[in-house]
Design a protein around this motif. Structure first.
Motif, mmCIF file in Angstrom:
data_model
loop_
_atom_site.group_PDB
_atom_site.id
_atom_site.type_symbol
_atom_site.label_atom_id
_atom_site.label_comp_id
_atom_site.label_asym_id
_atom_site.label_seq_id
_atom_site.Cartn_x
_atom_site.Cartn_y
_atom_site.Cartn_z
ATOM 1 N N MET A 1 5.266 -2.064 -5.476
ATOM 2 C CA MET A 1 4.784 -2.775 -6.657
ATOM 3 C C MET A 1 3.672 -1.986 -7.335
ATOM 4 O O MET A 1 2.844 -1.373 -6.667
ATOM 5 N N ILE A 2 3.675 -2.001 -8.658
ATOM 6 C CA ILE A 2 2.623 -1.285 -9.373
ATOM 7 C C ILE A 2 1.435 -2.204 -9.562
ATOM 8 O O ILE A 2 1.558 -3.303 -10.090
ATOM 9 N N ARG A 3 0.309 -1.761 -9.068
ATOM 10 C CA ARG A 3 -0.901 -2.538 -9.258
ATOM 11 C C ARG A 3 -1.940 -1.650 -9.919
ATOM 12 O O ARG A 3 -1.861 -0.431 -9.851
ATOM 13 N N THR A 4 -2.926 -2.266 -10.548
ATOM 14 C CA THR A 4 -3.972 -1.477 -11.220
ATOM 15 C C THR A 4 -4.674 -0.555 -10.226
ATOM 16 O O THR A 4 -5.056 0.554 -10.574
ATOM 17 N N ASP A 5 -4.866 -1.040 -8.999
ATOM 18 C CA ASP A 5 -5.509 -0.205 -7.986
ATOM 19 C C ASP A 5 -4.759 1.112 -7.808
ATOM 20 O O ASP A 5 -5.358 2.173 -7.680
ATOM 21 N N ARG A 6 -3.416 1.009 -7.789
ATOM 22 C CA ARG A 6 -2.610 2.218 -7.578
ATOM 23 C C ARG A 6 -2.715 3.142 -8.783
ATOM 24 O O ARG A 6 -2.824 4.364 -8.634
ATOM 25 N N ILE A 7 -2.657 2.550 -9.994
ATOM 26 C CA ILE A 7 -2.758 3.371 -11.201
ATOM 27 C C ILE A 7 -4.079 4.133 -11.186
ATOM 28 O O ILE A 7 -4.121 5.352 -11.382
ATOM 29 N N LEU A 8 -5.163 3.411 -10.891
ATOM 30 C CA LEU A 8 -6.472 4.063 -10.862
ATOM 31 C C LEU A 8 -6.492 5.161 -9.807
ATOM 32 O O LEU A 8 -7.000 6.266 -10.048
ATOM 33 N N GLY A 9 -5.914 4.872 -8.647
ATOM 34 C CA GLY A 9 -5.868 5.864 -7.574
ATOM 35 C C GLY A 9 -5.209 7.152 -8.038
ATOM 36 O O GLY A 9 -5.717 8.250 -7.814
ATOM 37 N N VAL A 10 -4.058 7.024 -8.736
ATOM 38 C CA VAL A 10 -3.341 8.215 -9.217
ATOM 39 C C VAL A 10 -4.195 8.962 -10.240
ATOM 40 O O VAL A 10 -4.319 10.197 -10.188
ATOM 41 N N VAL A 11 -4.817 8.215 -11.157
ATOM 42 C CA VAL A 11 -5.675 8.857 -12.165
ATOM 43 C C VAL A 11 -6.784 9.653 -11.479
ATOM 44 O O VAL A 11 -7.061 10.806 -11.831
ATOM 45 N N VAL A 12 -7.406 9.031 -10.471
ATOM 46 C CA VAL A 12 -8.514 9.704 -9.787
ATOM 47 C C VAL A 12 -8.022 10.969 -9.089
ATOM 48 O O VAL A 12 -8.690 12.010 -9.118
ATOM 49 N N VAL A 13 -6.831 10.896 -8.469
ATOM 50 C CA VAL A 13 -6.299 12.089 -7.795
ATOM 51 C C VAL A 13 -6.104 13.216 -8.805
ATOM 52 O O VAL A 13 -6.459 14.379 -8.541
ATOM 53 N N ILE A 14 -5.570 12.882 -9.989
ATOM 54 C CA ILE A 14 -5.361 13.913 -11.015
ATOM 55 C C ILE A 14 -6.701 14.526 -11.430
ATOM 56 O O ILE A 14 -6.853 15.752 -11.484
ATOM 57 N N VAL A 15 -7.689 13.649 -11.680
ATOM 58 C CA VAL A 15 -9.014 14.160 -12.066
ATOM 59 C C VAL A 15 -9.561 15.072 -10.974
ATOM 60 O O VAL A 15 -10.110 16.146 -11.246
ATOM 61 N N ALA A 16 -9.396 14.653 -9.718
ATOM 62 C CA ALA A 16 -9.921 15.448 -8.600
ATOM 63 C C ALA A 16 -9.228 16.807 -8.547
ATOM 64 O O ALA A 16 -9.872 17.828 -8.274
ATOM 65 N N LEU A 17 -7.918 16.837 -8.824
ATOM 66 C CA LEU A 17 -7.203 18.119 -8.814
ATOM 67 C C LEU A 17 -7.714 19.027 -9.933
ATOM 68 O O LEU A 17 -7.881 20.234 -9.732
#
Lengths: 147, 501
Positions: A1-17
């Motif tokens: 399921m897509i949750r805001t927590d997951r979306i934020l997590g992916v965004v943060v991973v991209i920023v970290a990369l």
């Protein structure tokens, strides 16, 4: 399921990369600065990825997001504030402040007349306080407005 | 005696007409800020910082003004808790439990007076304890090297993060995001630009004041737009205010116990005033037992949390002044003030700038008496101010934030960043991601990296150096415990939502 927590997590991973690739080009440390400018950003980026992974793997129950009209309202308020930020210098203090304050006031309690009065009152009142009581260098009107 | 001569220096500074005037103004503003729902100590102090700087106040004056606001907000929060059943700020939440029932029983005046006296006792004892404890802690802090400081910062993040959210991953994420933001800009050691994306506006980094005002003050507007300012009306009317002496006397042990526990909670990094009031209420509730009537409107139920949160507010100043590590959101904001004024908190502060430290402590002692006068005999004035509708208050707060930040830098880019932080703050608070660790990261990021690099240079790149002294090992163990323990305690100790004090 897509949750805001997951979306934020992916965004943060991209920023970290992005952080890691950007830090990669920084120079190595030397004798006087053993770690150099790249080590700490790398540690922080790894920390970001690990905690974001926590969010992706075990998201909380979905946050209590407001209904669409409220979201639109908040987006509009953001635009008003951005516009206010751009107009404060070229247009002087009084007009942009009155408009922005009136719109925000209307958004909190939708009654037009009190909102307009709030805008005018706040703009004038704050100008007097800031300019004369606190001595800030504000301009009431656009420069050159009165010749 | 050392303490007395130090206090003499302090009172010499604090009793100057200008300092006294600022303390009174700060107490007044603080009580209003605390009483108004939607404005708490951290965002109240945050919006006042830029204005303080543009007024050109020196370090002592600025600190006296802002800490008076901080203390005042702790007093003021109870007013709307009791009259409206809405906590005026986060730490006053527990006061609603017995304060509002008391008001509904027609005893609003008694509740306000008892809680006002309890606030006074808590704050006064905590300020005295601050004067006694802080110099000793400052002496210990002299033994700290870069490895110990690095561990200390880790401890601050771990405990603050451990308490601040119900999800450790979210707290950790917030800390790392803060640290990441702190890294943006020129690296002072090597002179290289980092993570600016070629944007010249970012070359000097992101000013923490911009982030603080955005996260704490601007985000509040969005919450009020979402709720349309609902739930801020129907109050209980306040009749004649008399002093219930006997009832106050009956709560004397409650006040003393709660002050002690609250102070300890405040000194521990991360606990802060909200947790202080929560713990003291729970303690008194279990001491009173089932027949104590907690929750139905008893005097002890308002005395305990108010003594607790005011004592915690004083306690939270101890680690901020002696170690440069804030224990709560508001002390993080106060740390930002000191850093902007080029004052480095820590052990050297006590040796180099006794005027700042002791002037502040003396001013706080005076402020307490001013606050007692404002919050007991003059409480009706503030009750009237409570009737300002949010549709005027929140736009006002936003405009003050804009002008404040604009007057610091005169750049529209900082205003845009502030709006960005406001949106971020709204989203984070919705998702139960604490914003205080973000602020802490932005504030401490530079110091944390510097100490790490310094430690590594000293040791020639040997990572075990970080664990080479008993103090640093102790700090790391405490950090690990502070981060992990709340996971297991959560079953018994659910934190109130959104701790922002």
């Amino acid at each position: 399921m897509i949750r805001t927590d997951r979306i934020l997590g992916v965004v943060v991973v991209i920023v970290a990369l992005v952080f890691i690739t950007s830090a990669y080009n920084l120079p190595q440390g030397n004798l006087f600065d053993k770690l150099g400018p790249k080590a700490f950003p790398m540690i922080v980026a790894v920390g970001m990825i690990l905690s974001a992974a926590g969010l992706i793997l075990r998201p909380d129950p979905e946050a209590d997001w407001p209904a669409t009209p409220s979201l639109v309202s908040i987006a509009l308020a953001t635009l008003v504030l951005i516009g206010y930020a751009y107009s404060l210098k070229p247009l002087g203090f009084l007009a942009p402040t009155a408009v922005a304050a009136a719109i925000l006031s209307y958004q909190i309690t939708p009654r037009p007349l009190p909102a307009i009065l709030t805008g005018i009152g706040l703009s004038g009142g704050l100008f007097i306080i800031f300019k004369y009581a606190l001595g800030l260098g504000l301009f009431a009107f656009p420069r050159g407005f009165f010749g | 005696m050392d303490l007395l001569s130090n206090l003499a220096i302090g009172f010499e500074i604090a009793l100057s007409p200008m300092t006294l005037f600022l303390a009174v103004v700060g107490c007044f503003l603080g009580t209003i800020i605390g009483a108004l729902p939607g404005l708490g100590p951290s965002n109240g102090v945050a919006i006042l910082i830029p204005i303080t700087f543009t007024m050109g106040l020196d370090a002592t004056a600025a600190l006296v003004l802002l800490t008076s606001v901080y203390y005042g907000a702790m007093y003021g929060g109870r007013i709307s808790s009791i009259l409206l059943n809405i906590p005026g700020d986060e730490p006053a939440m527990m006061t609603t439990l017995d304060g509002y029932p008391m008001a509904r029983n027609g005893r609003a005046g008694d509740a306000l007076v008892i809680s006002g006296v309890a606030s006074f006792v808590g704050a006064l004892l905590a300020t005295i304890a601050l004067a006694l404890v802080a110099p000793y802690l400052a002496k210990i802090a002299y033994k700290f090297g870069p490895a110990e400081y690095f561990a200390l910062y880790a401890l601050a993040f771990a405990t603050l993060g451990g308490m601040a959210s119900n999800n450790q991953a979210k707290s950790a994420l917030a800390s790392f995001i803060g640290l990441g933001i702190a890294l943006i800009g020129i690296d002072n050691n090597s002179g290289f630009y980092r993570f600016t994306g070629g944007n010249l506006h970012l070359a000097d980094g992101i000013d923490f004041l911009v982030a603080i005002v955005g996260l704490f003050a601007v985000s509040e507007v969005f919450f009020f737009i979402e709720s349309h300012g609902k739930g801020s009306s129907v109050g209980v009317t306040l009749g004649k205010v008399t002093v219930p002496w006997r009832e106050i006397w009956s709560t004397r042990w409650t006040m003393l116990r709660s002050s002690a526990l609250g102070f300890v909670a405040g000194v521990l990094p991360g606990a802060g005033a909200s947790l202080g009031s929560f713990m003291t209420y729970m303690m008194e509730k279990s001491i009173a037992g089932k027949n104590g009537g907690f929750g139905t409107g008893v005097a002890k139920g308002v005395a305990a949390p108010e003594a607790g949160n005011n004592a915690a507010a004083g306690g939270a100043l101890v680690p901020m002044l002696t170690l440069g590590v804030p224990g709560s959101g508001t002390t993080a904001v106060l740390l930002a003030v000191l850093m902007t004024l080029n004052i480095t908190p820590g052990p050297t502060l006590f040796a180099d700038r006794p005027d700042v430290v002791w002037g502040l402590i003396a001013a706080l002692l005076i402020a307490n008496f001013v606050l007692l006068a404002m919050n007991v005999p003059m409480v009706k004035v503030f009750v009237r101010i409570l009737q300002v509708p949010p549709a005027i208050l929140l736009p006002g707060v936003t405009m003050i934030s804009f002008v404040g930040i604009y007057s610091l830098s005169g750049s529209y880019f900082d205003l845009l960043l502030m709006v960005g932080f406001g949106v971020l703050g709204y989203i984070f608070r919705k998702m139960d991601i604490p914003t205080v660790p973000v602020i802490l990261g932005i504030l401490l990021g530079y110091q944390m990296e510097n100490n790490l690099r310094h430690a590594m240079t000293l040791s020639g790149g040997e990572w075990t150096y970080l664990l080479s002294s008993p103090i640093s090992v102790g700090l790391w163990v405490a950090a690990a415990l502070g981060f992990i323990a709340p996971m297991f305690l959560r079953r018994y100790l659910r934190k109130p939502q959104m701790v922002t004090d």
